[in-house]
Design a protein around this motif. Sequence first.
Motif, PDB file in Angstrom:
ATOM      1  N   SER A 217       0.866  -1.253   0.026  1.00 63.79           N
ATOM      2  CA  SER A 217      -0.296   0.023  -0.165  1.00 63.79           C
ATOM      3  C   SER A 217       0.884   1.087  -0.048  1.00 63.79           C
ATOM      4  N   ASN A 235      -1.615  -6.015  -1.150  1.00 60.30           N
ATOM      5  CA  ASN A 235      -2.390  -4.957  -0.983  1.00 60.30           C
ATOM      6  C   ASN A 235      -1.628  -3.955  -1.779  1.00 60.30           C
ATOM      7  N   ALA A 237      -3.381  -0.751  -2.371  1.00 57.56           N
ATOM      8  CA  ALA A 237      -4.100   0.388  -2.226  1.00 57.56           C
ATOM      9  C   ALA A 237      -3.090   1.510  -2.135  1.00 57.56           C
ATOM     10  N   ASP A 258      -7.488  -0.164  -4.636  1.00 56.70           N
ATOM     11  CA  ASP A 258      -8.717   0.552  -4.551  1.00 56.70           C
ATOM     12  C   ASP A 258      -8.591   1.847  -5.663  1.00 56.70           C
ATOM     13  N   GLN A 259      -9.335   2.992  -5.584  1.00 55.39           N
ATOM     14  CA  GLN A 259      -9.737   3.701  -6.561  1.00 55.39           C
ATOM     15  C   GLN A 259      -8.546   4.811  -6.621  1.00 55.39           C
ATOM     16  N   THR A 261      -5.109   3.408  -6.434  1.00 52.32           N
ATOM     17  CA  THR A 261      -4.062   2.656  -7.344  1.00 52.32           C
ATOM     18  C   THR A 261      -4.053   3.045  -8.517  1.00 52.32           C
ATOM     19  N   ARG A 269      -9.046  -1.590 -14.318  1.00 49.75           N
ATOM     20  CA  ARG A 269      -9.326  -1.604 -12.733  1.00 49.75           C
ATOM     21  C   ARG A 269     -10.270  -2.766 -12.606  1.00 49.75           C
ATOM     22  N   TRP A 273     -11.912  -4.238  -6.910  1.00 50.23           N
ATOM     23  CA  TRP A 273     -11.303  -3.155  -6.135  1.00 50.23           C
ATOM     24  C   TRP A 273     -12.399  -2.062  -5.497  1.00 50.23           C
ATOM     25  N   ASP A 274     -13.377  -2.039  -6.023  1.00 47.42           N
ATOM     26  CA  ASP A 274     -14.427  -0.970  -5.978  1.00 47.42           C
ATOM     27  C   ASP A 274     -15.538  -1.668  -4.815  1.00 47.42           C
ATOM     28  N   PRO A 275     -15.413  -0.977  -3.565  1.00 54.85           N
ATOM     29  CA  PRO A 275     -16.291  -1.670  -2.480  1.00 54.85           C
ATOM     30  C   PRO A 275     -17.605  -1.457  -2.824  1.00 54.85           C
TER      31      PRO A 275
END
Length: 277
Positions: A217, A235, A237, A258-259, A261, A269, A273-275
Amino acid sequence: MPSAERTDRADLTADCANCFALCCVGLAFTASQDFAIDKAPGTPCPNLAADDRCSIHTGLRGRGFQGCTVYDCFGAGQRLSQETFGGVSWREAPHTAPQMFAALPVLRQLHEMLWYLAEAETLASASALRTELGWSAQETERLSRLPINKLLALDVAAHRAGVSELLSEVSALVRAGVGGGRKKDRRGADLIGARLKGADLRGADLRGAYLIGADLSGADLRRADLIGADLRDANLAGADLTGAIFLTQAQVNAALGDQSTKIPTGLTRPSHWDPSA
């Protein structure tokens, strides 16, 4: 300069609609975190429908088939199905099944090499090697078009060794001088679960590194060489992979980001990765 026609990158992208589900039948599964069941090679996956499509495609991760979401044949499946075997499936001609399934990993390796070579030819830093890259791509393309008996007899490891050496030269040129001389040689390193949060890995050689579950991250991976790196559950992120070389969509799909990255142009993407997805 090489003049023979070579495979386009679009032809190196999996097209399941034109494949006879070769990976869903020919490959083996072992019950693990990646697969919910054991499956012997040559046995159709129980989730495979009669039309050669996956009946749980949109829910693979939730059903315990994460491994399926990170497999990439680089277009070898549809090429075997439609070109090598002339559009006649193993269902219609069961006697072709052993050859068809055995050829998949061979052709997949050749297509993967073509993918990397095509990327290498676009890198400005490697312009001095463009002729060699062209010839290597042309020869790899020629091998990929061999008839099935010769394809199965091919010493693909020997050919891959030569391509790998050339790609290593490309990597060295791209990474030269990056990170103020702080380049790190992590080729093939065991970095499983490593704590690399915020690490400066600019221009690092991470070829074949095991980064399973590593915390990357916020790490700076700009212009790092990630060919063959295992990024399962790593990870990413907030990590910056801008300009990272030889990174594939399958590797990105295997990781957790995540957004924020940053990924190289041309890669997508992943929805997980998008919750909110």
